[in-house]
Enzyme design. Sequence first.
Site, PDB file in Angstrom:
ATOM      1  N   GLU A   1      -3.180   5.562 -12.894  1.00 53.25           N
ATOM      2  CA  GLU A   1      -4.407   4.782 -12.787  1.00 53.25           C
ATOM      3  C   GLU A   1      -5.502   5.792 -12.484  1.00 53.25           C
ATOM      4  O   GLU A   1      -5.390   6.554 -11.523  1.00 53.25           O
ATOM      5  CB  GLU A   1      -4.248   3.784 -11.638  1.00 53.25           C
ATOM      6  CG  GLU A   1      -5.347   2.790 -11.565  1.00 53.25           C
ATOM      7  CD  GLU A   1      -5.186   1.835 -10.383  1.00 53.25           C
ATOM      8  OE1 GLU A   1      -6.197   1.266  -9.976  1.00 53.25           O
ATOM      9  OE2 GLU A   1      -4.063   1.689  -9.867  1.00 53.25           O
TER      10      GLU A   1
ATOM     11  N   ARG B   1      10.262   7.117  -4.715  1.00 48.70           N
ATOM     12  CA  ARG B   1       9.028   7.907  -4.670  1.00 48.70           C
ATOM     13  C   ARG B   1       9.318   9.229  -4.011  1.00 48.70           C
ATOM     14  O   ARG B   1      10.228   9.335  -3.198  1.00 48.70           O
ATOM     15  CB  ARG B   1       7.981   7.242  -3.767  1.00 48.70           C
ATOM     16  CG  ARG B   1       7.430   5.959  -4.207  1.00 48.70           C
ATOM     17  CD  ARG B   1       6.432   5.466  -3.147  1.00 48.70           C
ATOM     18  NE  ARG B   1       5.151   6.118  -3.271  1.00 48.70           N
ATOM     19  CZ  ARG B   1       4.234   5.761  -4.167  1.00 48.70           C
ATOM     20  NH1 ARG B   1       4.476   4.784  -5.014  1.00 48.70           N
ATOM     21  NH2 ARG B   1       3.080   6.381  -4.221  1.00 48.70           N
TER      22      ARG B   1
ATOM     23  N   LYS C   1      -3.495   7.746  -3.090  1.00 43.52           N
ATOM     24  CA  LYS C   1      -4.839   8.102  -3.565  1.00 43.52           C
ATOM     25  C   LYS C   1      -5.909   7.482  -2.688  1.00 43.52           C
ATOM     26  O   LYS C   1      -6.967   8.061  -2.488  1.00 43.52           O
ATOM     27  CB  LYS C   1      -4.994   7.652  -5.015  1.00 43.52           C
ATOM     28  CG  LYS C   1      -4.333   8.631  -5.966  1.00 43.52           C
ATOM     29  CD  LYS C   1      -4.534   8.227  -7.398  1.00 43.52           C
ATOM     30  CE  LYS C   1      -3.659   7.079  -7.745  1.00 43.52           C
ATOM     31  NZ  LYS C   1      -3.613   6.773  -9.172  1.00 43.52           N
TER      32      LYS C   1
HETATM   33  P1  ATP Z   1      -1.148   5.843  -5.357  1.00 44.87           P
HETATM   34  O1  ATP Z   1      -0.541   5.073  -4.253  1.00 44.87           O
HETATM   35  O2  ATP Z   1      -1.393   7.266  -5.019  1.00 44.87           O
HETATM   36  O3  ATP Z   1      -2.335   5.155  -5.992  1.00 44.87           O
HETATM   37  P2  ATP Z   1       0.231   4.963  -7.642  1.00 44.87           P
HETATM   38  O4  ATP Z   1       1.685   4.774  -7.826  1.00 44.87           O
HETATM   39  O5  ATP Z   1      -0.607   3.755  -7.581  1.00 44.87           O
HETATM   40  O6  ATP Z   1       0.009   5.920  -6.420  1.00 44.87           O
HETATM   41  P3  ATP Z   1      -0.437   5.681 -10.273  1.00 44.87           P
HETATM   42  O7  ATP Z   1      -1.614   6.426 -10.735  1.00 44.87           O
HETATM   43  O8  ATP Z   1      -0.355   4.239 -10.609  1.00 44.87           O
HETATM   44  O9  ATP Z   1      -0.358   5.895  -8.728  1.00 44.87           O
HETATM   45  O10 ATP Z   1       0.893   6.419 -10.673  1.00 44.87           O
HETATM   46  C1  ATP Z   1       1.178   6.952 -11.939  1.00 44.87           C
HETATM   47  C2  ATP Z   1       2.655   7.182 -12.041  1.00 44.87           C
HETATM   48  O11 ATP Z   1       3.068   8.116 -11.035  1.00 44.87           O
HETATM   49  C3  ATP Z   1       3.419   5.908 -11.788  1.00 44.87           C
HETATM   50  O12 ATP Z   1       4.453   5.818 -12.768  1.00 44.87           O
HETATM   51  C4  ATP Z   1       3.990   6.079 -10.419  1.00 44.87           C
HETATM   52  O13 ATP Z   1       5.218   5.443 -10.290  1.00 44.87           O
HETATM   53  C5  ATP Z   1       4.129   7.593 -10.291  1.00 44.87           C
HETATM   54  N1  ATP Z   1       4.033   8.009  -8.894  1.00 44.87           N
HETATM   55  C6  ATP Z   1       2.973   7.842  -8.068  1.00 44.87           C
HETATM   56  N2  ATP Z   1       3.251   8.309  -6.841  1.00 44.87           N
HETATM   57  C7  ATP Z   1       4.510   8.800  -6.884  1.00 44.87           C
HETATM   58  C8  ATP Z   1       5.374   9.415  -5.928  1.00 44.87           C
HETATM   59  N3  ATP Z   1       5.008   9.625  -4.683  1.00 44.87           N
HETATM   60  N4  ATP Z   1       6.607   9.786  -6.342  1.00 44.87           N
HETATM   61  C9  ATP Z   1       6.999   9.586  -7.613  1.00 44.87           C
HETATM   62  N5  ATP Z   1       6.239   9.000  -8.553  1.00 44.87           N
HETATM   63  C10 ATP Z   1       5.009   8.607  -8.203  1.00 44.87           C
HETATM   64 MG    MG Z   2      -1.125   2.367  -8.977  1.00 45.38          MG
END
Ligand code: ATP
Ligand code: MG
Length: 559
Positions: A39, A264, A274
């Site tokens: 995102e 994760r 983020k």
């Molecule tokens: P945040 O909480 O930082 O916003 P998010 O999961 O919402 O994290 P996205 O931008 O939606 O962030 O994530 C893009 C991809 O990265 C998704 O497939 C998500 O599952 C993966 N991802 C994000 N954080 C992690 C993590 N800590 N470990 C493994 N994969 C991750």
């Molecule tokens: Mg997300």
Amino acid sequence: MSNTVGVEEKIPRNFITDIIDDDLKSGRTDHVATRFPPEPNGYLHIGHAKSICLNFGLARDYKGTCNLRFDDTNPEKEDMEYINSIKNDVQWLGFKWTEIRHSSDYFDRLYGYAVELIKKGLAYVDELTPDQIREYRGTLTAPGKDSPYRNRSVEENLNLFERMKNGEFKEGEICLRAKIDMASAFICMRDPVIYRVRYASHAITKDKWCIYPMYDFTHCISDAIEGITHSICTLEFQDNRRLYDWVLENISIEARPHQYEMSRLNLEGSITSKRKLNLLVKEGIVDGWDDPRLTTISGLRRRGYTPASIREFCRRIGVTKQDNVVEMSALESCIRDDLNTNAPRAMAVLHPIKLIIENYGQEGVTDTSYTVSNHPEREDLGSRTITLSKEIYIDAADFREEANKQYKRLKLGSEVRLRNSYIVKALSCQKDSEGNVTVVHCEAVPNSVGANIEGHKPKGVIHWVDANNCFRTTVNLYENLFNTPNPGAAEDFLSTVNPNSKTVIENAALEKSLENAKVGDHFQFEREGYFCTDSKAFEEGRVEFNLTVALRESKKVIV
Ligand code: ATP
Ligand code: MG
């Protein structure tokens, strides 16, 4: 390991490669298509690196495809700056996408599928307020109850949805919900909202839409449109898999991607949310998203991590379904291994005091320069010239007036070897008004360069630079950004920020050759640690250095 790793890298076997192997064997698919779906509401962090290495790595290992898909369904929070940084980080990590896509590319089709659900009696326009929707949803132990608007006619729903699209309603006044089961054991199946009203300009579609599809509706359809075979996400989406499958079963789309969940990455002493990273940046607690203390990809890059070291870290932590917390030392050992092999050596005196060689210029003490190798084991890294004169700098920590036998550096009346140069004996010292030593007077042992001299047993080897020919600049030292191993769990995580996480040394004395260091150059400053040029200072025309990692795990570099 090298900075150009790539060809021989392969993901170690894990439960996802097992699934893929089975799928290829059984014929569920004859190829592998993955995607990395960030995102664009922030910069990427080390957790994303795990997902990037897995998704792009699978495409590489199985000769398949991997799209970079911007999951841009949240118009308020998204920004071109984030989109560009994400592209840059993925490439920097050494990966190449098959295609770039955006969820917003599919807004027209998503709208069409929503209309299809309405026509099938599987979606309805609801006029409960967001608070009421929450209240009606029930809890883990209590079932939800039906909205009074749940049984509207198809015609009425079509009409209202069209009017939603045309901007006839206010935000929060109305939404489109899938009609599934308000008593489902899975809360995500209790008539989830699939479209809401938002009057915000979207980074790409600008003001074309005032209704935006929700993640759960968008993600599965985007996967299907792109022909994704294995859609990998993190464990918190486990329940949502039911909704993922429900949507695809109920619309006219042929492709059947499957969702798989992995744990994760949680990294000790680091924030991988983020939203929280954004707060640190906005509050000015760190110097931007690429602050070297952050475990964002851009922060790690500016800190001196190499792409290969981050990929190696992701390889070592593996892919499982068990939630755990990885120690920061696991990440640090990857960069240390890389730099130990690949970083040229140099001498840098972080807290300089002057050492005057009183007999310099006399018989046997006349050397003016040395050619020294850049790496003890790698001839291919070449050599450089360092100069010597009567006055040199040594580190304040390498001299004491008095010390016990454990002190293997310079003290009054005893000897130490200057790295690559003479054995010297300290004779006397001068101090400033506060009692800090500023100058040490010494005597060099004639002809002792590269030689053992009978009767002289230096206690150790210390580093130095020529005071008349050196490069004075800023060196930044870093410690953990947080005082606690799990800042993400703290009630007020900002209160766990370590106020001493950055130490700026303004006038370090470095050997002259470092004046010509370029962006991305790494060095081992002998006896101090691994350092790299700071990219931001470089852009502004200065060469400054950042501590990447200490030489050894236990050694505390901050003094
Ligand atoms: P945040 O909480 O930082 O916003 P998010 O999961 O919402 O994290 P996205 O931008 O939606 O962030 O994530 C893009 C991809 O990265 C998704 O497939 C998500 O599952 C993966 N991802 C994000 N954080 C992690 C993590 N800590 N470990 C493994 N994969 C991750
Ligand atoms: Mg997300």
